[in-house]
Design a protein around this motif. Structure first.
Motif, PDB file in Angstrom:
ATOM      1  N   ALA A   8       0.808  -1.219   0.000  1.00  0.00           N
ATOM      2  CA  ALA A   8       0.000   0.000   0.000  1.00  0.00           C
ATOM      3  C   ALA A   8       0.843   1.272   0.000  1.00  0.00           C
ATOM      4  CB  ALA A   8      -0.940   0.002   1.194  1.00  0.00           C
ATOM      5  N   THR A   9       1.996   1.229   0.655  1.00  0.00           N
ATOM      6  CA  THR A   9       2.800   2.445   0.809  1.00  0.00           C
ATOM      7  C   THR A   9       3.964   2.466  -0.179  1.00  0.00           C
ATOM      8  OG1 THR A   9       4.363   1.507   2.408  1.00  0.00           O
ATOM      9  CG2 THR A   9       2.258   2.328   3.273  1.00  0.00           C
ATOM     10  N   GLN A  10       4.723   3.546  -0.123  1.00  0.00           N
ATOM     11  CA  GLN A  10       5.921   3.651  -0.956  1.00  0.00           C
ATOM     12  C   GLN A  10       7.080   2.854  -0.385  1.00  0.00           C
ATOM     13  OE1 GLN A  10       6.631   5.002  -3.815  1.00  0.00           O
ATOM     14  NE2 GLN A  10       5.082   6.543  -4.293  1.00  0.00           N
ATOM     15  N   SER A  11       6.965   2.475   0.906  1.00  0.00           N
ATOM     16  CA  SER A  11       8.095   1.881   1.617  1.00  0.00           C
ATOM     17  C   SER A  11       7.894   0.389   1.823  1.00  0.00           C
ATOM     18  CB  SER A  11       8.275   2.579   2.968  1.00  0.00           C
ATOM     19  OG  SER A  11       9.325   2.007   3.702  1.00  0.00           O
ATOM     20  N   LEU A  12       8.861  -0.390   1.374  1.00  0.00           N
ATOM     21  CA  LEU A  12       8.855  -1.832   1.612  1.00  0.00           C
ATOM     22  C   LEU A  12       9.602  -2.145   2.897  1.00  0.00           C
ATOM     23  CD1 LEU A  12       9.789  -2.944  -2.013  1.00  0.00           C
ATOM     24  CD2 LEU A  12       7.539  -3.238  -0.944  1.00  0.00           C
ATOM     25  N   LEU A  13       9.144  -3.158   3.613  1.00  0.00           N
ATOM     26  CA  LEU A  13       9.852  -3.685   4.785  1.00  0.00           C
ATOM     27  C   LEU A  13      10.142  -2.595   5.818  1.00  0.00           C
ATOM     28  CD1 LEU A  13      12.253  -5.846   2.624  1.00  0.00           C
ATOM     29  CD2 LEU A  13      10.520  -6.776   4.170  1.00  0.00           C
ATOM     30  N   SER A  14       9.155  -1.742   6.069  1.00  0.00           N
ATOM     31  CA  SER A  14       9.372  -0.584   6.950  1.00  0.00           C
ATOM     32  C   SER A  14       9.708  -1.003   8.378  1.00  0.00           C
ATOM     33  CB  SER A  14       8.140   0.322   6.936  1.00  0.00           C
ATOM     34  OG  SER A  14       6.973  -0.396   7.308  1.00  0.00           O
ATOM     35  N   LYS A  15       9.051  -2.045   8.890  1.00  0.00           N
ATOM     36  CA  LYS A  15       9.364  -2.475  10.262  1.00  0.00           C
ATOM     37  C   LYS A  15      10.742  -3.104  10.343  1.00  0.00           C
ATOM     38  CE  LYS A  15       5.049  -3.021  12.782  1.00  0.00           C
ATOM     39  NZ  LYS A  15       4.224  -3.929  13.612  1.00  0.00           N
ATOM     40  N   VAL A  16      11.152  -3.787   9.287  1.00  0.00           N
ATOM     41  CA  VAL A  16      12.499  -4.358   9.263  1.00  0.00           C
ATOM     42  C   VAL A  16      13.534  -3.233   9.358  1.00  0.00           C
ATOM     43  CG1 VAL A  16      14.164  -5.642   7.855  1.00  0.00           C
ATOM     44  CG2 VAL A  16      11.775  -6.396   7.968  1.00  0.00           C
ATOM     45  N   LYS A  17      13.278  -2.129   8.682  1.00  0.00           N
ATOM     46  CA  LYS A  17      14.228  -1.006   8.671  1.00  0.00           C
ATOM     47  C   LYS A  17      14.422  -0.398  10.052  1.00  0.00           C
ATOM     48  CE  LYS A  17      13.514   0.475   3.873  1.00  0.00           C
ATOM     49  NZ  LYS A  17      13.048   1.553   2.977  1.00  0.00           N
TER      50      LYS A  17
END
Length: 405
Positions: free
Chosen positions: A33-42
């Motif tokens: 849905a967002t522009q950012s993949l794997l945001s929690k991993v980051k």
């Protein structure tokens, strides 16, 4: 076979990669849905990414999950932390284990894990769409119709729903017939306003024993503690918040925290040690000499409720003051007035009811050919890499099942 994974997080990526690698003939696509993949991993582990935990017995591992422990026993016998370590090692990522059991990339950088997952997806032929929110999904005899906010419509034979705690995931699951346990926060700090903690932000104690009283419920935990500007944090508090998440939510995050700053000392040992201090240092000021392995500033604060002033010497310590000081050290009560957050690592308890999922495949028992994984399920672990391990395991099992379907 058309496979669509909704959600570009840890479970979604692991499921997509596993499926594509196991069956290269399938067309696998991640829709985020967002522009950012794997945001929690980051952001995990302060930007270091706590990948998993050095807990290699499946039964022992399940005990780190306040919700979902029984359901995870079978999955962990198939894919557990040792398998996670091997998975990343095969792809050139070395992991390291710290003294407390947490496992991080040797680079101490979460981008290492993000890059690894993105490269593995690319090499496996996984197509990725970002900034494409899903707004609805229907099941039909021909498969699934997935409606995007852009107006596009996708068609899939199999779908993995791995949206984490995002509300759209809950709505999609409910629309397909699933029952949800109301999600509430887990893994959070305690807001406490107490004179004994004023000015102590940043002080840590290696081991404390905590008892949390929430209405008629009691929870216990032991481990490191950190004093913050708003109250208390650290592994012991975070673990306590996970186990007590439902009770605290139901009680509007009001509770009593009973603190034992010296859990390795018995009451008799503590009293005897205070009497020895009185005997050995009669002329020394009490606030200047802490006879226990505690920071001096903390010792000073704990002495204040006993009305020990800067002029009091050890020879002045009365029997009543000695008893009250023992209470402060081992039975001090603090009023929890609310919850904070654990950095940006928001974790929920709640989600899709576990009895509606076949944990041998992660396929829904309610909606055939729909698979579910990660935090969308009513599963949550304590701090230390356990929530990621749930994502890797359930994503891997779903990926294998879709590839072999």
């Amino acid at each position: 076979m058309r496979i669509i994974v909704i959600g570009g997080g840890a479970a979604g990526f692991f499921g997509a990669i596993t499926c594509a690698e196991a069956n290269p003939d399938y067309r696998v696509q991640i829709v985020e849905a967002t522009q950012s993949l794997l945001s929690k991993v980051k952001i995990s582990g302060g930007g270091r990414c706590n990948v998993t935990h050095a807990c290699f017995d499946p039964v022992d591992l399940t005990q780190r999950y306040p919700r979902g422990s029984r359901a995870l026993r079978g999955p962990f016998s198939r894919f557990q932390p040792q398998d996670t370590i091997a998975w990343f090692k095969r792809r050139g990522v070395a992991l390291k284990t710290e003294a407390d059991g947490r496992i991080f990339p040797a680079t101490d950088c979460s981008q290492t894990i993000v890059d690894c997952l993105c490269q593995a997806a690319h090499h496996a032929g996984v197509h990725i769409r970002v900034a494409h929110p899903v707004v609805a999904m229907q099941r039909s005899p021909a498969g699934f119709q997935i409606h995007l906010k852009s107006g596009d419509r996708l068609v899939a034979d199999r779908v993995l729903l791995a949206t984490g705690s995002h509300p759209i995931g809950y709505r999609l699951a409910r629309s397909l017939g699933h029952t949800l346990i109301d999600p509430v926060p887990s893994l959070f700090t305690f807001q406490i306003k107490d004179p004994r903690l004023v000015g102590l932000a940043g002080i840590s104690v290696p081991v404390v024993a905590l008892r949390l009283e929430v209405g008629n419920d009691r929870f216990q935990q032991k481990g490191p503690l950190l004093v913050t500007h708003w109250g208390l944090s650290g592994p012991a508090i975070l673990k306590l918040s996970a186990w007590a998440a439902r009770s605290l939510h139901g009680n509007r995050y009001r509770a009593t925290l009973v603190m034992n700053w010296l859990p390795d000392w018995s009451e008799a040992q503590l009293r005897a040690h205070l009497l020895r201090a009185k005997q050995n240092w009669p002329r020394r000021r009490i606030l200047k000499v802490c006879p226990f392995p505690l920071p001096l500033r903390l010792w000073t604060r704990l002495c204040e409720p006993v009305e020990i002033t800067p002029t009091h010497r050890w020879a002045d310590l009365s029997k009543q003051a000695l008893r009250l000081l023992g209470d402060q050290l081992q039975r001090g009560c603090f009023a929890v007035q609310g919850k904070g957050v654990f950095k940006d690592e928001f974790v929920t308890c709640g989600g899709v009811q576990l009895k509606q999922v076949n944990f041998k495949t992660m396929e829904s028992r309610v909606c055939p050919h729909l698979y579910l994984g990660g935090e969308l399920l009513d599963i949550d672990g304590i701090t230390g890499g356990f929530n990621f391990q749930n994502a890797w395991t359930t994503g891997w099992i779903a990926g294998q099942a879709m590839a072999n379907s």
